[in-house]
Design an enzyme around this catalytic site. Structure first.
Site, PDB file in Angstrom:
ATOM      1  CG  ASN A 112     -13.253  83.853  55.055  1.00 53.24           C
ATOM      2  OD1 ASN A 112     -13.762  84.971  55.149  1.00 53.24           O
ATOM      3  ND2 ASN A 112     -13.170  83.019  56.090  1.00 53.24           N
ATOM      4  CG  PHE A 116     -19.081  90.694  58.864  1.00 53.44           C
ATOM      5  CD1 PHE A 116     -18.785  89.355  59.074  1.00 53.44           C
ATOM      6  CD2 PHE A 116     -19.009  91.556  59.966  1.00 53.44           C
ATOM      7  CE1 PHE A 116     -18.411  88.884  60.328  1.00 53.44           C
ATOM      8  CE2 PHE A 116     -18.637  91.098  61.223  1.00 53.44           C
ATOM      9  CZ  PHE A 116     -18.336  89.769  61.399  1.00 53.44           C
ATOM     10  CB  SER A 175     -15.057  88.341  61.599  1.00 50.05           C
ATOM     11  OG  SER A 175     -14.492  88.591  60.324  1.00 50.05           O
ATOM     12  CG  ASN A 177     -11.695  88.460  57.090  1.00 53.10           C
ATOM     13  OD1 ASN A 177     -10.475  88.530  56.999  1.00 53.10           O
ATOM     14  ND2 ASN A 177     -12.351  87.312  57.066  1.00 53.10           N
ATOM     15  CB  THR A 178     -14.948  93.618  60.480  1.00 53.11           C
ATOM     16  OG1 THR A 178     -15.800  93.006  59.514  1.00 53.11           O
ATOM     17  CG2 THR A 178     -15.496  95.001  60.813  1.00 53.11           C
ATOM     18  CE  LYS A 217     -17.365  81.389  64.795  1.00 53.13           C
ATOM     19  NZ  LYS A 217     -18.057  80.989  63.567  1.00 53.13           N
ATOM     20  CG  ASN A 246     -14.501  83.588  63.453  1.00 53.31           C
ATOM     21  OD1 ASN A 246     -14.227  83.283  62.297  1.00 53.31           O
ATOM     22  ND2 ASN A 246     -15.519  84.369  63.762  1.00 53.31           N
TER      23      ASN A 246
HETATM   24  C1  LIG Z   1     -15.769  81.152  53.694  1.00 50.23           C
HETATM   25  C2  LIG Z   1     -15.988  81.301  55.178  1.00 50.23           C
HETATM   26  C3  LIG Z   1     -16.846  82.291  55.658  1.00 50.23           C
HETATM   27  C4  LIG Z   1     -17.076  82.431  57.029  1.00 50.23           C
HETATM   28  N1  LIG Z   1     -17.925  83.395  57.475  1.00 50.23           N
HETATM   29  C5  LIG Z   1     -18.198  83.482  58.809  1.00 50.23           C
HETATM   30  C6  LIG Z   1     -19.136  84.419  59.296  1.00 50.23           C
HETATM   31  O1  LIG Z   1     -19.780  85.142  58.551  1.00 50.23           O
HETATM   32  N2  LIG Z   1     -19.344  84.484  60.646  1.00 50.23           N
HETATM   33  C7  LIG Z   1     -18.688  83.672  61.520  1.00 50.23           C
HETATM   34  O2  LIG Z   1     -18.918  83.753  62.730  1.00 50.23           O
HETATM   35  N3  LIG Z   1     -17.797  82.747  61.083  1.00 50.23           N
HETATM   36  C8  LIG Z   1     -17.547  82.643  59.750  1.00 50.23           C
HETATM   37  N4  LIG Z   1     -16.658  81.707  59.315  1.00 50.23           N
HETATM   38  C9  LIG Z   1     -15.938  80.879  60.303  1.00 50.23           C
HETATM   39  C10 LIG Z   1     -16.594  79.530  60.522  1.00 50.23           C
HETATM   40  O3  LIG Z   1     -17.892  79.665  61.058  1.00 50.23           O
HETATM   41  C11 LIG Z   1     -15.744  78.670  61.484  1.00 50.23           C
HETATM   42  O4  LIG Z   1     -15.713  79.301  62.748  1.00 50.23           O
HETATM   43  C12 LIG Z   1     -14.315  78.467  60.993  1.00 50.23           C
HETATM   44  O5  LIG Z   1     -14.289  78.352  59.591  1.00 50.23           O
HETATM   45  C13 LIG Z   1     -13.672  77.232  61.603  1.00 50.23           C
HETATM   46  O6  LIG Z   1     -14.383  76.057  61.267  1.00 50.23           O
HETATM   47  P1  LIG Z   1     -13.950  75.082  60.048  1.00 50.23           P
HETATM   48  O7  LIG Z   1     -12.507  74.775  60.223  1.00 50.23           O
HETATM   49  O8  LIG Z   1     -14.833  73.884  60.198  1.00 50.23           O
HETATM   50  O9  LIG Z   1     -14.231  75.829  58.806  1.00 50.23           O
HETATM   51  C14 LIG Z   1     -16.409  81.561  57.935  1.00 50.23           C
HETATM   52  C15 LIG Z   1     -15.558  80.565  57.441  1.00 50.23           C
HETATM   53  C16 LIG Z   1     -15.350  80.421  56.084  1.00 50.23           C
HETATM   54  C17 LIG Z   1     -14.432  79.332  55.599  1.00 50.23           C
END
Ligand SMILES: Cc1cc2nc3c(=O)[nH]c(=O)nc-3n(C[C@H](O)[C@H](O)[C@H](O)COP(=O)(O)O)c2cc1C
Length: 364
Positions: A112, A116, A175, A177-178, A217, A246
């Site tokens: 992704n 934000f 993140s 992405n910023t 985080k 993350n």
């Molecule tokens: C579509 C998507 C959006 C996410 N948005 C955020 C976010 O806004 N803030 C954040 O701290 N992590 C965000 N994450 C990261 C997740 O909270 C997590 O740290 C990461 O996906 C690893 O866990 P997973 O393998 O179970 O998905 C996002 C992940 C995905 C897949």
């Protein structure tokens, strides 16, 4: 209309949709109160206390699913012991151009680059205030606006806005992405950031008598020296815990036919190994008292328990539920209960750190 439609939509049908459309529909289904999954049986052995909070079980919904705090209570009903909403930025923000979420099906992973996208502090505060009489642990994950001139100010605003209504606060500086956000993990910037957010939190706490735990985080794409710096700053500023991790910028070991080269953060199964190594190393650096939340590639009771064995007090997931559906938390909790049975354990916390050294010895 939407209810009937959703009832007939299985995972396969959802997967015919663009991932962001599927996500939007799943939020609508939860908002409508659709019985998408049965609540799992309560198990006393899964209860745990972390950072002064009492969790019914250690499995949480990770940040990013409910960015705008629209459905925390519906998520708790699925069995999650806690839900983290956000990331929230002070001002509403549209995020990057679409498409910006990609499924890597063969890898059970997602890339992704949302950036934000969220409705901002005010809208989320209103929703959270509306549920504040309810039970259940709801953490708020805060970030900075892309165009913010002073990013640290944005985090401070987040603390001030949400400290009273959040069970805990997560400072998200990981993140991918910023642009430049992850640079805040570097020692000097981190020190200033942590001083400011702790100051803001303490100023509110002294008024009200409750100290809202602050979690940091972090990214998985860090080296030993970075982790040492982060752990040292966390200790210096008495940060309550770390969320590890993350998404990753790494594309190692993928086998999907499509999307592997898309820009953004990779999550899901391929993230499990790296994020678990970083978690165990952080446990070693931080010692036994600091709270640690393990996240990255959890999709089963075994992977959830392995995070705890590596050093986690709590576990979160996101991508797993995209692939397995809303019954996943219940299935994981039942599986954890079975593991407690087999190992004749009275409490899930007894598993913590039992494989910390195995994981922390692995190279990054
Ligand atoms: C579509 C998507 C959006 C996410 N948005 C955020 C976010 O806004 N803030 C954040 O701290 N992590 C965000 N994450 C990261 C997740 O909270 C997590 O740290 C990461 O996906 C690893 O866990 P997973 O393998 O179970 O998905 C996002 C992940 C995905 C897949």
């Amino acid at each position: 209309m939407i209810l009937g439609l959703l009832e007939s939509l299985g995972r396969r049908a959802l997967f015919q949709l663009d991932p962001e459309t599927a996500h939007g529909l799943s939020i609508k289904a939860l908002k409508a109160g659709l019985p998408v999954a049965l609540s799992p049986r309560h198990d006393e052995r899964l209860r745990t206390s972390v950072a002064g909070l009492d969790f019914d079980n250690p499995l949480g919904m990770a940040a990013g699913y409910d960015k705008n705090a629209e459905v925390p209570d519906a998520l708790l009903t699925l069995g999650f012991g806690f839900v983290e909403v956000g990331t929230l930025t002070p001002l509403p923000q549209v995020g990057n151009p679409k498409p910006r979420i990609f499924r890597l099906e063969r890898d059970e992973a997602v890339i992704n680059r949302l950036g934000f996208n969220n409705m901002g502090h005010e809208a989320a505060e209103r929703r959270l205030a509306g549920r504040s009489h309810r039970a259940g642990i709801v953490g708020v994950n805060i970030g900075a606006n892309k165009d913010s001139a002073e990013r640290i100010d944005d985090y401070e605003l987040g603390v001030r806005r949400f400290a009273r209504i959040a069970s805990y606060l997560t400072i998200n500086i990981s993140s991918p992405n910023t642009a430049g956000l992850r640079d805040m993990q570097a020692r000097e910037q981190l020190s200033e950031l942590l001083a400011r957010v702790v100051g803001a939190r303490n100023a509110l706490s002294s008024d009200e008598g409750r100290t809202t735990p602050l979690f940091l985080k972090i990214a998985p794409d860090l080296y030993e020296a970075d982790l040492e710096d982060i752990a040292a700053e966390m200790k210096a500023h008495a940060i309550d815990g770390a969320i590890v991790s993350n998404t990753t910028l790494s594309r190692q070991g993928l086998s999907s036919a499509k999307h592997t080269e898309e820009a953004g953060g990779l999550s899901g199964k391929p993230l499990f190994e790296r994020s678990t190594i970083v978690l165990a190393k952080m446990r070693k650096l931080l010692g036994p008292e600091t709270a640690l939340i393990g996240v990255g590639g959890v999709g089963s009771a075994e992977t959830a328990v392995e995070k705890i064995r590596a050093g986690a007090d709590l576990v979160q997931l996101y991508t797993g539920i995209i692939y397995a559906g809303p019954a996943l938390p219940g299935r994981i909790l039942n599986g954890m209960s079975r593991i407690m049975e087999t190992e004749k354990l009275a409490s899930i916390g007894m598993l913590r750190d039992t494989r910390r050294d195995y994981w922390s010895a692995k190279p990054l």
